[in-house]
Scaffold this active site. Structure first.
Site, short mmCIF file in Angstrom:
data_model
loop_
_atom_site.label_atom_id
_atom_site.label_comp_id
_atom_site.label_asym_id
_atom_site.label_seq_id
_atom_site.Cartn_x
_atom_site.Cartn_y
_atom_site.Cartn_z
N LYS A 125 9.51 10.13 -6.12
CA LYS A 125 10.00 11.46 -5.74
C LYS A 125 10.97 12.03 -6.77
CE LYS A 125 8.85 11.64 -0.97
NZ LYS A 125 9.13 12.01 0.39
N LYS A 206 -1.79 8.75 -2.48
CA LYS A 206 -1.82 8.96 -1.03
C LYS A 206 -1.77 10.46 -0.68
CE LYS A 206 2.88 9.18 0.63
NZ LYS A 206 3.44 9.45 1.90
N LYS A 209 2.44 15.48 1.81
CA LYS A 209 2.80 16.87 2.07
C LYS A 209 3.56 17.46 0.88
CE LYS A 209 5.92 15.49 5.72
NZ LYS A 209 7.18 14.83 5.36
P1 ATP Z 1 5.00 12.83 2.10
O1 ATP Z 1 4.82 11.85 0.98
O2 ATP Z 1 3.70 13.30 2.65
O3 ATP Z 1 5.94 13.95 1.75
P2 ATP Z 1 6.52 10.91 3.50
O4 ATP Z 1 5.72 9.66 3.61
O5 ATP Z 1 7.57 10.91 2.47
O6 ATP Z 1 5.58 12.13 3.34
P3 ATP Z 1 6.88 11.57 6.30
O7 ATP Z 1 6.05 12.76 6.32
O8 ATP Z 1 8.18 11.65 7.00
O9 ATP Z 1 7.29 11.20 4.82
O10 ATP Z 1 6.03 10.36 6.83
C1 ATP Z 1 5.79 10.24 8.19
C2 ATP Z 1 4.95 9.05 8.47
O11 ATP Z 1 3.63 9.26 7.97
C3 ATP Z 1 5.46 7.76 7.80
O12 ATP Z 1 5.30 6.70 8.71
C4 ATP Z 1 4.54 7.60 6.63
O13 ATP Z 1 4.39 6.25 6.25
C5 ATP Z 1 3.24 8.16 7.18
N1 ATP Z 1 2.38 8.64 6.11
C6 ATP Z 1 2.69 9.57 5.18
N2 ATP Z 1 1.65 9.79 4.36
C7 ATP Z 1 0.65 8.98 4.80
C8 ATP Z 1 -0.69 8.74 4.35
N3 ATP Z 1 -1.20 9.37 3.32
N4 ATP Z 1 -1.46 7.85 5.03
C9 ATP Z 1 -0.94 7.20 6.10
N5 ATP Z 1 0.31 7.36 6.56
C10 ATP Z 1 1.11 8.24 5.92
#
Ligand code: ATP
Ligand code: LTN
Length: 348
Positions: A125, A206, A209
């Site tokens: 990040k 992955k 968002k």
């Molecule tokens: P992002 O990388 O999408 O900004 P993040 O993982 O930093 O998101 P959150 O959106 O708060 O943060 O994640 C919420 C939940 O969704 C967490 O348990 C995370 O592990 C899960 N998660 C996020 N992306 C994925 C994915 N691509 N596949 C499966 N689980 C996911």
């Protein structure tokens, strides 16, 4: 429902589950399949506490009006996914001050720079950013505080968060060793399938968002038409076979995972269904994998339509009430843990 029967230690022997999502962007199918769907399954079996982690979201700059809107929207997404506030507690992190207090204490009494330097999410990040907040570096310690305040047994998350739960275990054990027993050591719960849904535009990264292009993800608020377009344009692998092979066919493996989880059909059943289908079968207009992608788009459409009807059915006032009620329920549990910690440190 009273908290006694849901979350507090006492006569009940139910395990406690804690998890959270950041209100930092549009939630996508990866969040649903990797995390939320698992939470829904758990809420009938365990004492579940689900948090909207707004203090985590501000580790990167947010627009204030958008952030306050998203906090409510994330709760609506929890509810539309099937989280039932009668069964699980839903609350907002910043409504319970013990989270930041414990995070500071853990910063001083348990976390080491070397621990945080090993965290990969911070590096990802923070990469290519001119300046990165101290909060982003320290963010796993706040996550540890979230988990440890509630004597959590299980933390259901996607694969990217496993490292942070491991760090939580390290910090808890170190504190217990150095100051005396306070924290329960939590375990991570990761789904066998769906723990890492990959980007539609790049199956090596992955679904996220914070991805630079919306072609990467299917947002839970995407129209079915927009989602269908993204699926049709999704990257595929060479060859024409629909086969689950993570190494040789990562893009098709990812689409199969989404298809399987939404439809309830196994990989074997799906492979069988599309056996022998390739360019000749699908026809020039649909392209190779065309039929498969059309069917997947239909599965996604059914899911989104049902999800969005529920999502639109909740009002902001209902959500505010749920959040207030949730915070009132969990605050005493958090405070009790914090008091124990402060006693050990001699600062109560
Ligand atoms: P992002 O990388 O999408 O900004 P993040 O993982 O930093 O998101 P959150 O959106 O708060 O943060 O994640 C919420 C939940 O969704 C967490 O348990 C995370 O592990 C899960 N998660 C996020 N992306 C994925 C994915 N691509 N596949 C499966 N689980 C996911
Ligand atoms: N760091 C997580 C969100 C998060 C969380 C938590 C998850 C904050 N606190 C406690 C589980 C338990 C993320 O970025 N997805």
């Amino acid at each position: 429902m009273d908290l006694e029967s849901k979350n507090q230690a006492g006569p009940s022997v139910k395990k406690t589950v804690f998890s959270g999502v950041q209100p930092s962007g549009i939630l996508h199918l990866g969040n649903y399949l990797g995390a939320l769907a698992q939470w829904v399954e758990m809420q009938s079996k365990y004492h579940c506490i689900f948090c909207v982690v707004d203090y985590h979201a501000i580790t990167v700059k947010q627009k204030p009006e958008e952030l306050s809107r998203r906090i409510l929207d994330v709760v609506k997404i929890y509810l539309a996914s099937g989280i039932n506030p009668e069964k699980a507690v839903i609350f907002r992190q910043s409504d319970v001050k013990a989270h930041v207090e414990l995070a500071w204490i853990l910063n001083c009494a348990a976390a080491r720079m070397a621990d945080l330097n090993k965290m990969t999410q911070f590096k990802e990040k923070g990469a290519n950013k001119e300046s990165v907040s101290v909060g982003l570096f320290d963010y796993p310690v706040l996550m540890a505080a979230d988990i440890l305040l509630y004597n959590t047994d299980l933390v259901p998350v996607g694969e990217d968060q496993v490292q942070h739960v491991e760090l939580t275990r390290t910090l808890a054990s170190r504190f217990n060793r150095d100051y005396g027993q306070v924290f329960k050591i939590p375990a991570v719960a990761v789904r066998k399938q769906g723990a890492r849904i990959m980007g539609l535009d790049d199956p090596t990264k992955k679904m996220s968002k914070s991805a630079s292009s919306p072609a990467n993800y299917i947002a839970l608020t995407d129209t079915p038409e927009a989602a269908a377009k993204k699926i049709k344009r999704a990257v595929t692998d060479s060859g024409k076979e629909i086969k689950f092979d993570q190494n040789k066919k990562p893009a098709i493996a990812n689409l199969l995972t989404i298809y399987s989880l939404l439809s309830g059909l196994s990989f074997k059943e799906l492979e069988e269904k599309y056996r022998g289908q390739g360019p000749a079968y699908a026809g020039a207009s649909a392209g190779k994998y065309g039929e498969f992608k059309n069917d997947l788009a239909e599965e996604v459409r059914k899911f989104l339509v049902e999800f969005q009807i529920k999502y639109r059915g909740f009002t902001d006032d209902e959500v505010r009430e749920i959040l207030q009620d949730g915070a009132d329920r969990v605050r005493p549990i958090a405070q009790e843990t914090l008091n124990k910690v402060k006693n050990k440190l001699g600062i109560n």
